[in-house]
Design a protein around this motif. Structure first.
Motif, PDB file in Angstrom:
ATOM      1  N   GLN A 364     115.015  10.722 -24.654  1.00 47.63           N
ATOM      2  CA  GLN A 364     115.793  10.538 -23.428  1.00 47.63           C
ATOM      3  C   GLN A 364     115.954  11.866 -22.677  1.00 47.63           C
ATOM      4  OE1 GLN A 364     119.827   9.547 -23.841  1.00 47.63           O
ATOM      5  NE2 GLN A 364     120.010   8.947 -21.698  1.00 47.63           N
ATOM      6  N   LYS A 371     110.360   4.953 -21.730  1.00 50.33           N
ATOM      7  CA  LYS A 371     110.889   5.418 -23.022  1.00 50.33           C
ATOM      8  C   LYS A 371     109.852   5.244 -24.119  1.00 50.33           C
ATOM      9  CE  LYS A 371     112.994   1.013 -23.881  1.00 50.33           C
ATOM     10  NZ  LYS A 371     113.602   0.308 -24.928  1.00 50.33           N
ATOM     11  N   ARG A 406     117.245   1.822 -21.205  1.00 52.67           N
ATOM     12  CA  ARG A 406     118.148   1.958 -22.352  1.00 52.67           C
ATOM     13  C   ARG A 406     119.503   1.430 -21.894  1.00 52.67           C
ATOM     14  NH1 ARG A 406     115.368   6.754 -22.113  1.00 52.67           N
ATOM     15  NH2 ARG A 406     114.205   7.380 -23.950  1.00 52.67           N
TER      16      ARG A 406
END
Ligand SMILES: Cc1cc2nc3c(=O)[nH]c(=O)nc-3n(C[C@H](O)[C@H](O)[C@H](O)COP(=O)(O)OP(=O)(O)OC[C@H]3O[C@@H](n4cnc5c(N)ncnc54)[C@H](O)[C@@H]3O)c2cc1C
Length: 512
Positions: A364, A371, A406
């Motif tokens: 991150q 991701k 996320r």
């Protein structure tokens, strides 16, 4: 209780199986127990499959699915004419649940190993091999040093951790907090966070150590050092009886998204009534019978049954149980869900620099849109063949599946497809080395897709199960309980179905 009889049916639903087409013949004279399964994802389909295959009694089973398609997160479609999974694309093969279901529904011959399982990490200075680890906790310090994924100052401190005293876990702790306290922040940021981001679309500082890495948590009960506990976890291997030999993950030729269709075909042979486009609005228990109110077409309908299996996401289950069992509904409603998108890009193979490995994870802290990215046409032989890369055709394609999102990044997913694709392409092109835009793409949005196993999750699940145990004819299963992976979800559905069979006294003596 009646033993099942079977006759060959010419009307068996077509599917690729070498097994004879069988159909159960219901005996109209026998009173049959009715079961409603709510949710046609892999949890609901497995629960129904377990009920029909492991009971001595003939159930009248109705499966209600709100959307037009069965399978939930398991679905496959084409990008540039090549089939690629939109959701789950691999099955944990070191536990038995997923591979045994694949075998039971006649897809065993299509169970395949990946060509490569070697993942990379995309750090500031490029792609680095992901060192061996248990959810990012390194298990081999030499390999870790060689991979150059940590700054030297962090690397040099790691061996000191072998001398740490044991932790007594009085309360649950987040993976991030615990790993940081033992190995430092760089291990969390560069190794743990990308893996947890990939599996849960969650954050290391919020996810529970006990719930997300249970095997490591167990080792830590009598091992002082986290590094040693991770090594023991890796050595002990989590391969269980009935698991498949070979790599940790397996796929299905043609896509894991074929599994729901194969299960559904089998359910139909057993006479299960499968209703799609049938969204459950509310459930009521009246005189020992469940009344299930659904939206179907323009209107509403009522289904009734003695037993019910809830196989819907936790926030949906929470709404349905609000007046049936407020404590369980409350706990279910407190399970956060993260949203993700899968962007699949097809490039002309001639435009892509040679790639190695199965894909890469992105920390991150790297501040990228994506991701993770999975080199679908390097990972699965069946995709490589369909894309022509195996045969090195002139028109061969490279297929890359990137994931975005996320917990807390929902806004980023709301951008129009073309913006999302453009950002994802920019990341993929920079990581892999691609000079031209994709020739085709697909964007699959998965809102509220992955339950977050936050600290305290294990206790929460225990409370939910304890509260619901007091309710006659009700079982619950799905990704919120025993693991989010397909194998764990299948396991939770089998447990729910077996509990229902045990409660109703209809379990087959041979069911294990
Ligand atoms: C992008 C992505 C990639 C993944 N990759 C992998 C992977 O590679 N390997 C792996 O092991 N796991 C993977 N997972 C996790 C795994 O796929 C899921 O956890 C699992 O499929 C969840 O199954 P389920 O049946 O519990 O839930 P779902 O698949 O969510 O099924 C629930 C079903 O209930 C239906 N429903 C909801 N509300 C109602 C209602 N009111 N009435 C009727 N029906 C309703 C929904 O339409 C849905 O079909 C991935 C997940 C995602 C999102």
């Amino acid at each position: 209780m009646q033993k099942l009889g079977m006759t060959v049916s010419p009307a068996g639903a077509p599917r690729e199986s070498t097994r004879p087409s069988l159909r159960l013949v219901p005996d109209a004279t026998q009173p049959r127990r009715r079961v409603i399964v709510i949710g046609g994802g892999i949890a609901g389909l497995t629960a129904a499959h377990t009920l029909v295959t492991e009971s001595q009694e003939l159930f009248d089973i109705t499966l209600l699915e709100g959307s037009a398609e069965l399978g939930g997160k398991l679905t496959v479609s084409e990008v540039a004419g090549v089939p690629v999974d939109e959701g789950a694309e691999s099955l944990l093969a070191v536990r038995p649940e997923a591979v045994s279901l694949v075998r039971e529904v006649g897809l065993e011959r299509d169970l395949v190993d990946p060509i490569t399982t070697k993942p990379y990490l995309w750090l500031k200075d490029g792609l680095r091999p992901m060192p061996p680890s248990v959810m990012g906790v390194p298990t081999d310090l030499r390999a870790l040093a060689a991979a150059r994924v940590l700054p030297n100052r962090s690397l040099l401190k790691l061996p000191l951790e072998y001398r740490r005293r044991a932790t007594r876990f009085e309360n649950d702790v987040s993976v991030g907090a615990f790993v940081e306290s033992r190995l430092g922040r760089d291990v969390v940021d560069n190794m743990v966070e990308p893996l947890l981001g990939g599996v849960y679309a969650g954050r290391a500082d919020a996810l529970s150590l006990e719930a997300t890495v249970p095997a490591l948590f167990r080792e830590l009960q009598d091992e002082n050092s986290l590094l040693r506990a991770a090594q023991r976890t890796a050595r002990g291997g989590s391969r269980r009886a009935g698991a498949r030999r070979g790599p940790v993950f397996a796929g299905i030729r043609g896509g894991v998204g074929r599994l729901p269709g194969a299960v559904a075909d089998e359910l139909r042979l057993y006479g299960v009534d499968i209703c799609t486009n049938t969204s459950v609005r509310s459930v009521h228990r009246v005189d020992d019978v469940w009344r299930v109110i659904v939206n179907r077409g323009e209107g509403q309908e009522v289904f009734t049954a003695e037993d019910m299996v809830l196989a819907v996401p936790p926030h949906v289950a929470s709404g349905l149980l609000a007046h049936i069992c407020p404590p369980a509904a409350n706990d279910l409603g407190l399970i956060d869900m993260s949203s993700v998108a899968v962007v699949t890009l097809a490039y002309r193979a001639a435009d892509v620099a040679p790639m190695s490995g199965s894909g890469f994870l992105v920390p991150q802290i790297a501040g990228r849109t994506i991701k993770a990215a999975n080199f679908a046409s390097s990972k699965w032989n069946w995709i490589a063949r369909a894309a022509g890369t195996r045969q090195q055709r002139d028109d061969a394609l490279v297929l890359i599946r990137a994931s975005v999102g996320r917990i807390g990044e929902e806004e980023a997913l709301e951008r129009p497809d073309r913006d999302l694709v453009s950002d994802v392409h920019a990341d993929v092109a920079a990581a892999v080395g691609i000079a031209t835009p994709p020739v085709d793409f697909r964007v699959t949005r998965w809102p509220d897709a992955l339950p977050q196993y936050a600290t305290g999750h294990v206790r929460r699940v225990d409370r939910i199960r304890a509260s619901l145990a007091g309710i006659e004819g009700l079982e619950i299963c799905g990704a919120a309980f025993d693991g989010v992976g397909v194998a764990a979800v299948i396991g939770s559905a089998r447990t729910a179905a077996r509990q229902l069979l045990a409660r109703s006294g209809a379990a087959s003596a041979t069911a294990g």
